[in-house]
Scaffold this active site. Structure first.
Site, mmCIF file in Angstrom:
data_model
loop_
_atom_site.group_PDB
_atom_site.id
_atom_site.type_symbol
_atom_site.label_atom_id
_atom_site.label_comp_id
_atom_site.label_asym_id
_atom_site.label_seq_id
_atom_site.Cartn_x
_atom_site.Cartn_y
_atom_site.Cartn_z
ATOM 1 N N ASN A 137 28.382 -10.574 109.178
ATOM 2 C CA ASN A 137 27.699 -10.096 107.742
ATOM 3 C C ASN A 137 28.929 -10.122 106.537
ATOM 4 O OD1 ASN A 137 26.408 -8.577 105.321
ATOM 5 N ND2 ASN A 137 25.015 -8.574 106.612
ATOM 6 N N ASP A 138 29.499 -8.394 107.259
ATOM 7 C CA ASP A 138 30.835 -8.232 106.456
ATOM 8 C C ASP A 138 31.789 -9.326 106.385
ATOM 9 O OD1 ASP A 138 28.968 -5.937 105.799
ATOM 10 O OD2 ASP A 138 29.081 -5.374 107.817
#
Length: 488
Positions: free
Chosen positions: A414-415
């Site tokens: 994700n990040d």
């Protein structure tokens, strides 16, 4: 004769630590390096038990020694055997905390021993000045300083690692308050001040020194909690690496204390390796260590900010369409993340990779330095599934290949793929180098839901025209993809 053999054993142990660390730098030799270092440690422990002499007398109480070794060994083996890949960071953090506790306990034992020695030696001496001279002639103040360093660093590492373990398991939430950094600085200043005072008054007032010593221990444990409590989100791998280096330094202090080359070498290697890794991870995030420790992102404020940002709409892709895209691609890059570990889907991922290669697709993996919950988490995860090491691309190499990649399959990351790190100055992760997956022709993201990642930040990638969402458990989705690709 025994001391000479023991010195040779310690030398062998030190060499195995160096060789083991060297092997750990490469995935294909990491397992062997771990075994080599473990063999050297085992040899050093057995040599100490049977060959070490105190006043020309061998160690005694072998029953207690081997009982402790047996209990610790059983707990260690069972923990390592039963731990899930998702819980590996928690186990590493907990074991690191035990190392810090061990260093602190050694300091407690040795300081108590030193207090008794001073009381017995100087009880008849009435002149405080003469007592101080006798102290400096037989017991170096450097010994007290080393004991205090080992105590403080070990206690901070122990308490901090336990808090980090709690954060990783979800049992402890990030906590901060106004003025916390000033409190931290005040506690640290008090620890340093009391330590300096203890070194000064130790020879003339052993009783007061013992009381101050335990006050320092309590403050160090308290500081360890304060130190880690406000840090969370994507900064946790950096904190774990830093705490690991603390434990190494504390162990090195024990090596100085006992003039033991194995403890000294092992502590220096762990401390320096942990420090270097911390610096490299901060570089990978384009942040300073000071910024990580003081201005950590991933807290509730960041999450609220990310949730409140207007992103637009995302689009979904069906399982069959995703199978067609992957099967007819020339090159596919898979980006593993924590979601892959949660689903225990690394073996299914490897099977998908082999199936695509049978259809003539070139498949590689892009690894971000801080993906997962600890340094090297994704490397360990894929190694468990026997993914060839040469298929793992570091961030810089992967970014160079994305423009020529037909499809990127993101599994739980994700990040580390969030374009906001490059385009949004208001984002808490702005400036952090990421995997530039948006440069590929097609991006397929597998997630359970649209919930933000560990840093609590909405991902701009999910709303870009090239991106399609494939929702579901990673293991189940990969198994269904595998079946669908076989029919394409």
């Amino acid at each position: 004769m025994g001391s000479s053999i023991l010195s040779i054993i310690y030398l062998i142990g030190s060499v195995t630590f160096i060789l083991g660390l060297k092997m750990l730098s490469k995935p294909d030799t990491a397992r062997k390096g771990n075994l080599v270092a473990a063999a050297g440690m085992s040899l050093a422990i057995l040599g100490t038990i049977f060959l070490y002499r105190v006043n020309d007398a061998p160690l005694h109480n072998y029953g207690w020694i081997f009982t402790g070794l047996a209990i610790g060994g059983v707990i260690g083996v069972l923990s390592a055997k039963k731990v899930k890949m998702t819980a590996m960071p928690e186990m590493v953090s907990m074991f690191n905390g035990m190392g810090g506790a061990c260093a602190a306990l050694i300091s407690v034992v040795e300081f108590d021993h030193l207090i008794k020695l001073i009381k017995n030696l100087y009880a008849p001496v009435a002149d405080d000045h003469l007592a101080l001279q006798l102290l400096e002639s037989s017991t170096s103040r450097g010994t007290v300083i080393i004991i205090l360093l080992s105590l403080i660093i070990g206690a901070v590492s122990c308490a901090g690692s336990i808090v980090a373990w709690g954060k990783l398991t979800g049992k402890v939430k990030d906590f901060s308050f106004n003025g916390q950094h000033f409190l931290n600085l005040g506690v640290l200043t008090l620890i340093v001040g009391l330590s300096a005072w203890l070194v000064c008054i130790f020879g003339t007032s052993p009783g007061t020194g013992l009381m101050v010593f335990y006050v320092i221990l309590g403050l160090a444990l308290f500081y360890g909690v304060l130190f880690v409590m406000p840090i969370g989100g994507a900064d946790m791998p950096v904190v774990i690496s830093l705490l690991n280096s603390f434990t190494g330094v504390a162990a090195a202090c024990g090596g100085f204390l006992y003039s033991n080359p194995v403890m000294l070498t092992g502590g220096i290697l762990v401390g320096s390796a942990g420090t270097i890794l911390t610096i490299l991870m901060c570089k990978a995030m384009n942040r300073s260590l000071k910024n990580v420790l003081i201005g950590s992102f991933g807290g509730s404020a960041a999450g609220v900010a990310g949730a409140g940002k207007e992103q637009g709409n995302y689009k979904e892709i069906s399982l069959n369409d995703a199978a067609v895209v992957l099967a007819y691609a020339s090159k596919v890059i898979i980006v593993p993340g924590y979601g892959l570990a949660v689903a225990q889907a690394q073996h299914a991922c490897h099977e998908l990779e082999k199936q695509l290669e049978e259809k003539g697709v070139e498949v590689k993996y892009a690894i971000h330095p801080v993906a997962g919950r600890m340094p090297g988490h994704m490397n360990v995860l894929l190694a468990e599934a026997d993914v060839p090491y040469e298929k793992l691309l570091e961030m810089e190499d992967a970014n160079a290949e994305f423009p020529t990649t037909d499809a990127v399959l993101i599994l739980g990351a994700n990040d580390v793929v969030n374009p906001a790190a490059k385009s949004d100055p208001a984002s808490p992760i702005y400036g952090m180098p990421i995997l530039e997956v948006e440069n590929a022709k097609v991006v397929i993201v597998n997630k359970r839901s649209m919930k933000p990642g560990y840093a609590g930040i909405e991902n701009d990638l999910f709303f870009q025209p090239k991106t399609s969402m494939l929702f579901g458990d990673a293991k189940k989705v990969l198994q269904e993809l595998l079946s669908a690709i076989k029919e394409v």
